[in-house]
Design an enzyme around this catalytic site. Structure first.
Site, PDB file in Angstrom:
ATOM      1  N   HIS A  13      18.237  53.271   4.572  1.00 16.30           N
ATOM      2  CA  HIS A  13      17.988  52.418   3.407  1.00 16.30           C
ATOM      3  C   HIS A  13      19.272  51.856   2.798  1.00 16.30           C
ATOM      4  O   HIS A  13      19.329  50.669   2.444  1.00 16.30           O
ATOM      5  CB  HIS A  13      17.204  53.212   2.356  1.00 16.30           C
ATOM      6  N   LYS A  56      11.723  53.570   5.570  1.00 15.04           N
ATOM      7  CA  LYS A  56      13.168  53.746   5.441  1.00 15.04           C
ATOM      8  C   LYS A  56      13.521  55.161   4.988  1.00 15.04           C
ATOM      9  O   LYS A  56      12.780  55.790   4.232  1.00 15.04           O
ATOM     10  CB  LYS A  56      13.730  52.738   4.418  1.00 15.04           C
ATOM     11  N   ASP A 110       6.095  46.509   5.079  1.00 16.82           N
ATOM     12  CA  ASP A 110       7.392  47.148   4.812  1.00 16.82           C
ATOM     13  C   ASP A 110       7.264  48.108   3.633  1.00 16.82           C
ATOM     14  O   ASP A 110       6.905  47.699   2.528  1.00 16.82           O
ATOM     15  CB  ASP A 110       8.445  46.088   4.502  1.00 16.82           C
ATOM     16  N   TYR A 132       9.835  54.478  -2.103  1.00 15.61           N
ATOM     17  CA  TYR A 132       8.811  53.740  -2.856  1.00 15.61           C
ATOM     18  C   TYR A 132       7.665  54.646  -3.312  1.00 15.61           C
ATOM     19  O   TYR A 132       6.875  54.243  -4.171  1.00 15.61           O
ATOM     20  CB  TYR A 132       8.229  52.599  -2.008  1.00 15.61           C
TER      21      TYR A 132
END
Length: 273
Positions: free
Chosen positions: A108, A76, A46, A51
């Site tokens: 998200h 996401k 994931d 990120y």
């Protein structure tokens, strides 16, 4: 190497019940950690555009030596790319990952103030129909957001990834997801390391397991997906080694009693954007 059970999704596919979460994993660390996780038995990875590590995660998947079809990769869409930018944002993520397709793509956060999540969802439906995404879902959506999304498009998300841990158990959200045939996936499943509760410690001692293993086992027994994050090699292995013991009904009830309506760690989906 550990193996994990899977849960059925409402689109005919399935998702591993324990995955490796890549939040706060640095881009340069991601390849080695993701490869290690896959070799330890993880099949769900994931990540997210926000990120900043999609390229490293994709490299780790490619270098692990496992057939692509065995890996369930989630990423996401970030908030500022909702609406007209959604399809372009997905393609940017896919290229960074270096993969032909993504197994699960999530919105998200709903960002209800922007009023763009329905338009975004329609773009994701089209990407799924083109074969670029296998399954589509959401993250941090409330019952109200889900009702709007489904009512406007007729398409139900396969997954709703939400904050969920023993201090914030989300019973109503889990029930709402289940009623719609949506799998609940827990982010921060360990409560961001808050594992020093004496109840969890006692259960862990009784089974000869770590507190983290007890909490992750609790997640699997309540029927959700958990994606713990760690950069510690020993804990990568530990977090997936949870299928050789079972929590009793009494132990489950004791953990259920830890629920706190004010236990939220992350932002409130009704206002965050």
């Amino acid at each position: 190497m550990a193996s994990t059970p899977t849960l059925a999704l409402n689109d005919g596919r399935s998702i591993p019940q324990v995955g490796y979460g890549c939040w706060q994993i640095a881009e340069d660390q991601a390849p080695a950690l993701v490869t290690q996780a896959i070799k330890a038995g993880y099949r769900l990875i994931d990540t997210a555009a926000a990120y900043g590590n999609e390229a490293g995660v994709g490299r780790g998947i490619r270098e692990a030596g496992v057939p692509r079809e065995e890996i369930f990769l989630t990423t996401k869409l970030w908030n500022d790319r909702q609406g007209p930018e959604a399809a372009k944002a997905f393609e940017e993520s896919r290229k960074k990952l270096g993969l032909d397709y993504v197994d699960l793509y999530l919105i998200h956060w709903p960002c209800p103030q922007r009023r763009l999540f329905v338009q975004t969802w329609k773009a994701m439906i089209a990407l799924r129909d083109e074969g670029k995404i296998k399954s589509i879902g959401v993250s941090n959506f409330t019952d109200e957001h889900l009702a709007t999304l489904i009512g406007e498009t007729g398409v139900t998300p396969s997954v709703n990834q939400i904050e969920l841990h023993p201090s914030f158990q989300r019973r109503q959200a889990r029930a709402s997801n289940a009623a719609r045939g949506i799998v609940t996936e827990a982010w921060s499943p360990l409560g961001q390391g808050k594992l020093n509760d004496p109840v969890i410690a006692a259960v862990a001692k009784a089974h000869g397991k770590s507190p983290a293993q007890v909490v992750l086992r609790w997640h699997t027994q309540i029927g959700d997906v958990a994606i713990p994050k760690t950069s510690n090699p020993q804990r990568i292995l530990e977090n997936i080694s949870i299928f050789d013991f079972t929590l009793s009904d009494d132990e489950m009830k004791r953990i259920e009693a830890l629920d706190d309506p004010n236990g939220r760690i992350g932002p409130d989906p009704a206002t965050f954007c």
